[in-house]
Scaffold this motif. Structure first.
Motif, mmCIF file in Angstrom:
data_model
loop_
_atom_site.group_PDB
_atom_site.id
_atom_site.type_symbol
_atom_site.label_atom_id
_atom_site.label_comp_id
_atom_site.label_asym_id
_atom_site.label_seq_id
_atom_site.Cartn_x
_atom_site.Cartn_y
_atom_site.Cartn_z
ATOM 1 N N GLN A 274 43.058 7.424 -33.454
ATOM 2 C CA GLN A 274 41.851 6.695 -33.819
ATOM 3 C C GLN A 274 40.727 6.963 -33.137
ATOM 4 O O GLN A 274 40.616 7.428 -31.995
ATOM 5 N N GLY A 275 39.483 7.022 -33.899
ATOM 6 C CA GLY A 275 38.286 7.469 -33.465
ATOM 7 C C GLY A 275 37.549 6.195 -32.566
ATOM 8 O O GLY A 275 37.957 5.281 -32.522
ATOM 9 N N THR A 276 36.731 6.634 -31.690
ATOM 10 C CA THR A 276 35.875 5.925 -30.841
ATOM 11 C C THR A 276 34.752 5.070 -31.608
ATOM 12 O O THR A 276 34.251 4.332 -30.875
ATOM 13 N N ALA A 277 34.513 5.437 -32.824
ATOM 14 C CA ALA A 277 33.284 4.688 -33.460
ATOM 15 C C ALA A 277 33.804 3.214 -33.848
ATOM 16 O O ALA A 277 34.950 2.902 -34.017
ATOM 17 N N THR A 278 32.696 2.367 -33.622
ATOM 18 C CA THR A 278 32.725 1.076 -33.726
ATOM 19 C C THR A 278 32.003 0.270 -35.134
ATOM 20 O O THR A 278 30.995 1.004 -35.573
ATOM 21 N N LEU A 279 32.492 -0.594 -35.710
ATOM 22 C CA LEU A 279 31.805 -1.350 -36.832
ATOM 23 C C LEU A 279 30.784 -2.234 -36.103
ATOM 24 O O LEU A 279 30.998 -2.838 -35.135
ATOM 25 N N ARG A 280 29.414 -2.067 -36.724
ATOM 26 C CA ARG A 280 28.236 -2.854 -36.586
ATOM 27 C C ARG A 280 28.287 -4.067 -37.375
ATOM 28 O O ARG A 280 27.822 -3.652 -38.685
ATOM 29 N N LYS A 281 28.312 -5.389 -37.168
ATOM 30 C CA LYS A 281 28.055 -6.231 -38.021
ATOM 31 C C LYS A 281 26.423 -6.624 -38.276
ATOM 32 O O LYS A 281 25.633 -6.590 -37.317
ATOM 33 N N ALA A 282 26.073 -6.878 -39.538
ATOM 34 C CA ALA A 282 24.807 -7.267 -39.820
ATOM 35 C C ALA A 282 24.407 -8.687 -39.424
ATOM 36 O O ALA A 282 24.929 -9.784 -39.404
ATOM 37 N N LYS A 283 23.207 -8.831 -38.423
ATOM 38 C CA LYS A 283 22.737 -10.098 -38.243
ATOM 39 C C LYS A 283 22.305 -11.041 -39.397
ATOM 40 O O LYS A 283 21.713 -10.400 -40.470
ATOM 41 N N LYS A 284 22.617 -12.288 -39.231
ATOM 42 C CA LYS A 284 22.147 -13.165 -40.439
ATOM 43 C C LYS A 284 20.722 -13.658 -40.225
ATOM 44 O O LYS A 284 20.279 -13.654 -39.093
ATOM 45 N N VAL A 285 20.065 -13.796 -41.262
ATOM 46 C CA VAL A 285 18.577 -14.148 -41.195
ATOM 47 C C VAL A 285 18.693 -15.588 -41.302
ATOM 48 O O VAL A 285 19.288 -16.114 -41.792
ATOM 49 N N PRO A 286 17.946 -16.131 -40.148
ATOM 50 C CA PRO A 286 17.675 -17.533 -39.910
ATOM 51 C C PRO A 286 16.921 -18.056 -41.019
ATOM 52 O O PRO A 286 15.654 -17.533 -41.402
ATOM 53 N N VAL A 287 17.315 -19.066 -41.674
ATOM 54 C CA VAL A 287 16.575 -19.759 -42.703
ATOM 55 C C VAL A 287 16.621 -21.235 -42.454
ATOM 56 O O VAL A 287 17.586 -21.925 -42.132
ATOM 57 N N LYS A 288 15.403 -21.888 -42.549
ATOM 58 C CA LYS A 288 15.106 -23.193 -42.203
ATOM 59 C C LYS A 288 14.878 -24.031 -43.540
ATOM 60 O O LYS A 288 14.124 -23.590 -44.332
ATOM 61 N N THR A 289 15.850 -25.156 -43.880
ATOM 62 C CA THR A 289 15.486 -25.798 -44.977
ATOM 63 C C THR A 289 14.969 -27.236 -44.650
ATOM 64 O O THR A 289 15.311 -27.877 -43.825
ATOM 65 N N CYS A 290 13.867 -27.363 -45.679
ATOM 66 C CA CYS A 290 13.097 -28.732 -45.453
ATOM 67 C C CYS A 290 12.666 -28.924 -46.784
ATOM 68 O O CYS A 290 12.899 -28.387 -47.919
ATOM 69 N N LEU A 291 11.918 -30.233 -46.704
ATOM 70 C CA LEU A 291 11.672 -31.066 -48.167
ATOM 71 C C LEU A 291 9.966 -30.539 -48.267
ATOM 72 O O LEU A 291 9.300 -30.951 -47.226
ATOM 73 N N ASP A 292 9.643 -29.960 -49.506
ATOM 74 C CA ASP A 292 8.542 -29.776 -49.558
ATOM 75 C C ASP A 292 7.482 -30.805 -50.053
ATOM 76 O O ASP A 292 7.978 -31.805 -50.900
ATOM 77 N N ASN A 293 6.291 -30.805 -49.629
ATOM 78 C CA ASN A 293 5.296 -31.840 -50.192
ATOM 79 C C ASN A 293 5.092 -31.748 -51.526
ATOM 80 O O ASN A 293 4.324 -30.879 -52.192
ATOM 81 N N PRO A 294 5.307 -32.978 -52.484
ATOM 82 C CA PRO A 294 4.798 -32.606 -53.776
ATOM 83 C C PRO A 294 3.572 -32.813 -54.290
ATOM 84 O O PRO A 294 3.067 -32.546 -55.078
ATOM 85 N N PHE A 295 2.568 -33.392 -53.181
ATOM 86 C CA PHE A 295 1.089 -33.219 -53.589
ATOM 87 C C PHE A 295 0.175 -32.335 -52.962
ATOM 88 O O PHE A 295 0.732 -31.679 -51.864
ATOM 89 N N ASP A 296 -0.560 -31.749 -53.741
ATOM 90 C CA ASP A 296 -1.401 -30.757 -53.479
ATOM 91 C C ASP A 296 -3.104 -30.990 -53.108
ATOM 92 O O ASP A 296 -3.599 -31.469 -54.334
ATOM 93 N N PHE A 297 -3.382 -31.369 -51.769
ATOM 94 C CA PHE A 297 -4.716 -31.756 -51.651
ATOM 95 C C PHE A 297 -5.678 -30.572 -51.713
ATOM 96 O O PHE A 297 -5.595 -29.419 -50.875
ATOM 97 N N GLN A 298 -6.745 -30.717 -52.172
ATOM 98 C CA GLN A 298 -7.904 -29.961 -52.381
ATOM 99 C C GLN A 298 -9.253 -30.484 -52.082
ATOM 100 O O GLN A 298 -9.507 -31.714 -52.683
#
Length: 277
Positions: free
Chosen positions: A4-28
């Protein structure tokens, strides 16, 4: 023989995602006509020039190079000491505002205007259109509407007033209550400002009448207070039921927030195990 070789597998990091509720009103901010904009800027400019309010900065001292200091010290050691140069005669203005009493009648800057609005201390709020990003001043729409304070976005506010006051920029300007030097200015500007539109403050005027009446009842006798408070509570319940019938629910959207979405990520290294016979 399989090794067996000495090489190891590298796992990809998960991208952190935050879920929230968006404001339905647009103030201008509502746009102001060109004539009204010029009238507001001209009125403020003339008033500030008449009052003479300005921030005075302390004079900066120029730093001398070390080489020049050494040359001057050597020349001074060989020659007689000369008397110091006389400073130009004239009154020097101390650093700070020219009139602190007038300065306290104004709220300059987004933070100071926000704090004054929360305490209900302002009669008028003006915001510069050049504020970037727009969310820096967008919260003042809801806050001004909740305090029943006229507010508007005026183009070129910072370019016109900042040099007169001796500041680098002015993104928000508020006029406090009981400001005697700006009473005529405020009365002339308020009719030129459009009303703010916030959906949940359309039906709030009817509900505020019982609250004001309930506050005024505190000064009356304790015997009559109980009976009248019960009547006010009944009226308030009936008015709230009528207001809830007019409310229109807005759909909420689920928003996913990803930190640094434009960041270029390198693909993970994939190494296979090396086998040799």
């Amino acid at each position: 023989v399989v090794q067996q070789g000495t090489a190891t597998l590298r796992k990809a990091k998960k991208v952190p995602v935050k879920t929230c509720l968006d404001n339905p009103f647009d103030f201008q901010w509502k746009t102001i006509n060109g004539e009204d904009m010029h009238f507001i800027l001209q009125t403020l400019e003339e008033r500030i020039k008449l009052i003479g309010l300005k921030r005075i900065e302390a004079p900066r001292q120029k730093k001398r190079c070390l080489a020049k200091k050494q040359v001057e010290s050597k020349s001074a050691a060989g020659t007689e000491e000369l008397p110091p140069a006389e400073e130009p005669a004239g009154p020097r203005q101390s650093p700070g505002w020219s009139d602190i009493a007038i300065r306290r009648q104004l709220a300059i800057g987004v933070n100071e205007v926000t704090r004054a609005l929360e305490k209900k201390e302002l009669l008028l709020v003006l915001v510069c259109k050049s504020a970037q990003p727009a969310m820096v001043t967008s919260h003042l729409i809801q806050l001004s509407a909740s305090r029943a304070t006229p507010a508007a976005q005026v183009p070129r506010l910072s370019q016109t007033l900042a040099p007169l006051l001796g500041l680098a920029s002015i993104l928000a300007l508020g006029f406090r209550k009981h400001c005697h030097h700006f009473t005529d200015t405020i009365e002339a500007i308020i009719p030129k400002i459009p009303a703010l539109e916030v959906p949940w403050f359309q039906c709030s005027a009817a509900g505020s009448v019982p609250d004001a009446q309930a506050d005024s009842l505190e000064d009356q006798d304790t015997e009559q207070l109980g009976e009248e408070l019960v009547r006010q509570k009944r009226k308030r319940r009936e008015s709230n039921q009528l207001e809830l019938a007019k409310v229109i629910l807005q759909p909420l959207k689920v928003k996913k927030v990803v930190p640094n979405p434009n960041k270029i990520k390198k693909p993970p290294r994939r190494k296979r195990k090396a086998f040799s016979a």
